[in-house]
Motif scaffolding. Structure first.
Motif, PDB file in Angstrom:
ATOM      1  N   PRO A 102       4.797  -9.274  12.840  1.00 55.76           N
ATOM      2  CA  PRO A 102       5.700  -8.203  13.289  1.00 55.76           C
ATOM      3  C   PRO A 102       6.793  -7.907  12.253  1.00 55.76           C
ATOM      4  N   TYR A 103       6.355  -7.386  11.112  1.00 51.34           N
ATOM      5  CA  TYR A 103       7.233  -7.281   9.941  1.00 51.34           C
ATOM      6  C   TYR A 103       6.743  -6.146   9.058  1.00 51.34           C
ATOM      7  N   LEU A 104       7.684  -5.347   8.553  1.00 48.89           N
ATOM      8  CA  LEU A 104       7.354  -4.231   7.671  1.00 48.89           C
ATOM      9  C   LEU A 104       8.464  -4.059   6.650  1.00 48.89           C
ATOM     10  N   VAL A 105       8.086  -3.805   5.389  1.00 49.49           N
ATOM     11  CA  VAL A 105       9.039  -3.394   4.358  1.00 49.49           C
ATOM     12  C   VAL A 105       8.680  -1.984   3.930  1.00 49.49           C
ATOM     13  N   LEU A 106       9.656  -1.091   3.978  1.00 51.84           N
ATOM     14  CA  LEU A 106       9.508   0.286   3.514  1.00 51.84           C
ATOM     15  C   LEU A 106      10.295   0.421   2.219  1.00 51.84           C
ATOM     16  N   ARG A 107       9.600   0.759   1.131  1.00 54.67           N
ATOM     17  CA  ARG A 107      10.241   0.803  -0.184  1.00 54.67           C
ATOM     18  C   ARG A 107      10.098   2.183  -0.811  1.00 54.67           C
ATOM     19  N   GLU A 108      11.228   2.715  -1.319  1.00 56.36           N
ATOM     20  CA  GLU A 108      11.188   3.956  -2.079  1.00 56.36           C
ATOM     21  C   GLU A 108      10.485   3.680  -3.410  1.00 56.36           C
ATOM     22  N   GLN A 134       0.846  -1.180   0.000  1.00 60.44           N
ATOM     23  CA  GLN A 134       0.000   0.000   0.000  1.00 60.44           C
ATOM     24  C   GLN A 134       0.886   1.236   0.000  1.00 60.44           C
ATOM     25  N   SER A 135       0.407   2.283  -0.610  1.00 59.00           N
ATOM     26  CA  SER A 135       1.165   3.533  -0.681  1.00 59.00           C
ATOM     27  C   SER A 135       0.962   4.329   0.606  1.00 59.00           C
ATOM     28  N   LEU A 136       2.039   4.961   1.052  1.00 60.42           N
ATOM     29  CA  LEU A 136       1.953   5.849   2.206  1.00 60.42           C
ATOM     30  C   LEU A 136       1.586   7.239   1.694  1.00 60.42           C
ATOM     31  N   VAL A 137       0.363   7.664   1.958  1.00 58.98           N
ATOM     32  CA  VAL A 137      -0.082   8.980   1.498  1.00 58.98           C
ATOM     33  C   VAL A 137      -0.096   9.913   2.706  1.00 58.98           C
ATOM     34  N   ASP A 138      -1.274  10.303   3.181  1.00 54.82           N
ATOM     35  CA  ASP A 138      -1.359  11.190   4.342  1.00 54.82           C
ATOM     36  C   ASP A 138      -1.810  10.468   5.601  1.00 54.82           C
ATOM     37  N   LYS A 139      -2.561   9.381   5.415  1.00 60.22           N
ATOM     38  CA  LYS A 139      -3.096   8.675   6.565  1.00 60.22           C
ATOM     39  C   LYS A 139      -2.052   7.752   7.170  1.00 60.22           C
ATOM     40  N   PRO A 140      -1.833   7.803   8.492  1.00 61.29           N
ATOM     41  CA  PRO A 140      -0.881   6.876   9.136  1.00 61.29           C
ATOM     42  C   PRO A 140      -1.302   5.427   8.918  1.00 61.29           C
ATOM     43  N   ILE A 141      -0.322   4.554   8.903  1.00 56.99           N
ATOM     44  CA  ILE A 141      -0.554   3.121   8.725  1.00 56.99           C
ATOM     45  C   ILE A 141      -0.034   2.393   9.955  1.00 56.99           C
ATOM     46  N   GLU A 142      -0.828   1.473  10.457  1.00 56.87           N
ATOM     47  CA  GLU A 142      -0.460   0.765  11.680  1.00 56.87           C
ATOM     48  C   GLU A 142      -0.689  -0.731  11.520  1.00 56.87           C
ATOM     49  N   ALA A 143       0.249  -1.515  12.062  1.00 53.83           N
ATOM     50  CA  ALA A 143       0.099  -2.967  12.157  1.00 53.83           C
ATOM     51  C   ALA A 143       0.350  -3.358  13.605  1.00 53.83           C
ATOM     52  N   ARG A 144      -0.447  -4.284  14.112  1.00 51.83           N
ATOM     53  CA  ARG A 144      -0.293  -4.697  15.507  1.00 51.83           C
ATOM     54  C   ARG A 144      -0.833  -6.105  15.692  1.00 51.83           C
ATOM     55  N   CYS A 145      -0.446  -6.713  16.796  1.00 49.95           N
ATOM     56  CA  CYS A 145      -1.039  -7.995  17.163  1.00 49.95           C
ATOM     57  C   CYS A 145      -2.234  -7.736  18.062  1.00 49.95           C
ATOM     58  N   ILE A 146      -3.066  -8.744  18.245  1.00 48.71           N
ATOM     59  CA  ILE A 146      -4.218  -8.620  19.122  1.00 48.71           C
ATOM     60  C   ILE A 146      -4.282  -9.826  20.041  1.00 48.71           C
ATOM     61  N   ASN A 147      -4.946  -9.626  21.173  1.00 48.87           N
ATOM     62  CA  ASN A 147      -5.228 -10.722  22.123  1.00 48.87           C
ATOM     63  C   ASN A 147      -3.974 -11.412  22.644  1.00 48.87           C
ATOM     64  N   PHE A 152      11.965  -4.358   8.430  1.00 43.19           N
ATOM     65  CA  PHE A 152      12.044  -4.319   9.887  1.00 43.19           C
ATOM     66  C   PHE A 152      11.332  -5.552  10.436  1.00 43.19           C
ATOM     67  N   HIS A 153      11.996  -6.273  11.321  1.00 42.00           N
ATOM     68  CA  HIS A 153      11.407  -7.411  12.021  1.00 42.00           C
ATOM     69  C   HIS A 153      11.438  -7.114  13.516  1.00 42.00           C
ATOM     70  N   ILE A 154      10.373  -7.445  14.219  1.00 43.04           N
ATOM     71  CA  ILE A 154      10.348  -7.351  15.680  1.00 43.04           C
ATOM     72  C   ILE A 154      10.382  -8.757  16.256  1.00 43.04           C
ATOM     73  N   ARG A 155      11.234  -8.953  17.264  1.00 43.88           N
ATOM     74  CA  ARG A 155      11.174 -10.189  18.063  1.00 43.88           C
ATOM     75  C   ARG A 155      10.358  -9.870  19.306  1.00 43.88           C
ATOM     76  N   PRO A 156       9.067 -10.159  19.291  1.00 44.33           N
ATOM     77  CA  PRO A 156       8.183  -9.681  20.367  1.00 44.33           C
ATOM     78  C   PRO A 156       8.492 -10.312  21.718  1.00 44.33           C
ATOM     79  N   CYS A 157       8.264  -9.525  22.755  1.00 42.63           N
ATOM     80  CA  CYS A 157       8.251 -10.051  24.131  1.00 42.63           C
ATOM     81  C   CYS A 157       6.990  -9.496  24.791  1.00 42.63           C
ATOM     82  N   GLY A 158       5.869  -9.750  24.139  1.00 42.80           N
ATOM     83  CA  GLY A 158       4.594  -9.187  24.549  1.00 42.80           C
ATOM     84  C   GLY A 158       3.910  -8.604  23.323  1.00 42.80           C
ATOM     85  N   ASN A 159       2.874  -7.822  23.551  1.00 40.07           N
ATOM     86  CA  ASN A 159       2.184  -7.191  22.434  1.00 40.07           C
ATOM     87  C   ASN A 159       3.109  -6.201  21.724  1.00 40.07           C
TER      88      ASN A 159
END
Length: 319
Positions: A164-170, A142-155, A179-186
């Motif tokens: 827990p993974y994101l790719v930012l591409r020019e 998805q394109s990053l326009v003006d609206k913030p974009i969020e990803a999260r785990c639930i429950n 970016f990878h997160i090694r979670p220790c909680g939410n």
């Protein structure tokens, strides 16, 4: 800038830390992607009691050919945050490990503490992965326009909701960083535009966070793994990531993961003994080392398999 520290992987993706005259560290380039300076440092910290409102002050730096460690002080030195960066030049993977230390005389309640990266305002595309039961790892751009974009785990589930993974591409140059997160909680990942820059914040989820750190104690924040993405294609970064993990996290395991057959991928929780015996023979012929009978074998009561989790009595009237 009075000093630059450069690291480069085998694909010539460069990461550069610069030190200003006041010894303030600046991340100038990360995995080949230009970064933007931020006077607020490389993290976001908010506390409820006592409130830590001052900007971070550089308190130390150490570096060698494979790592750099930066320390910031807040509240007159009562709070320290250290960020240790470890580089694997063979795969291009960075590991960022942060520790928050309370040197004050009172307990500190943390309501937000995340890593922060700033990039120029150019057009970007984001790759994330939605994830839920029976529809795991559903990736999309998805394109990053003006609206913030969020990803999260639930429950409290690491990959329920998103991974827990994101790719930012020019968008124009096709250069990208993962970016990878090694979670220790939410966990949470946020990307937004802010004052002519693009900001990526990620780490420990801040929704309802009330993390108490007693005097003299410290907490380790979720580790981040960061890597370049060849040609901006996530699949081409995966082999380097796997190679890094096999040479580090899984090095002590010794043997390779066995080849497994799992009955769930046939007819889910429906188990037929005749069919199972045929599958067992075929799995052995194909070289499988482990034969797993999944949901469907347990539970003494009535109802679907997921309502009987925890009742490990073997079913007598069914397979």
């Amino acid at each position: 800038m009075s000093k630059t520290i450069n690291y480069q992987d085998q694909s010539r993706n460069r990461t550069t830390f610069s030190l200003a005259a006041n010894r303030r560290p600046v991340l100038s380039r990360l995995c080949g992607i230009p970064c933007r300076d931020s006077a607020d440092g490389w993290f976001t910290l908010e506390t409820a009691a006592p409130r830590v409102a001052a900007r971070p002050v550089p308190a130390g730096i150490e570096y060698d050919d494979h790592s750099s460690t930066f320390t910031w002080a807040l509240a007159g030195g009562a709070v320290l945050l250290t960020a240790h960066w470890l580089f694997d030049a063979m795969t291009g993977v960075w590991r960022r490990r942060e520790r928050l230390i309370n040197h004050g005389s009172r307990s500190m309640t943390v309501t937000r503490c995340m890593a922060r990266f700033m990039f120029p305002a150019g057009p970007y595309e984001l790759y994330t992965q939605a994830s839920r039961w029976s529809a795991e790892n559903q990736g999309f751009w998805q394109s990053l326009v003006d609206k913030p974009i969020e990803a999260r785990c639930i429950n409290g589930r690491t990959t329920q909701g998103a991974n827990p993974y994101l790719v930012l591409r020019e968008a124009r140059l096709r250069r990208a960083i993962a970016f990878h997160i090694r979670p220790c909680g939410n966990w949470v990942i946020r990307v937004r535009r802010e004052r002519g820059s693009v900001v990526v914040e990620l780490g420990l989820a801040d929704a309802n966070l009330r993390l108490v750190i007693p005097p003299g104690a410290a907490i380790d924040l979720p580790e981040l793994l960061i890597q370049p993405v060849p040609e901006g294609i996530p699949e081409r970064a995966a082999p380097f990531f796997h190679r890094h993990l096999l040479s580090t996290d899984f090095k002590a395991t010794g043997t390779a993961t066995p080849v497994v057959y799992n009955t769930w991928f046939d007819h889910f929780d429906y188990l037929d003994p005749v069919r199972l015996r045929r599958q067992l023979a075929t799995a052995k012929e194909l070289g499988c080392e482990v034969f797993t009978i999944d949901a469907g074998w347990y539970g003494g009561g009535a109802g679907p398999w997921h309502t009987q989790v925890g009742d490990w009595r073997e079913k007598k009237r069914e397979a």
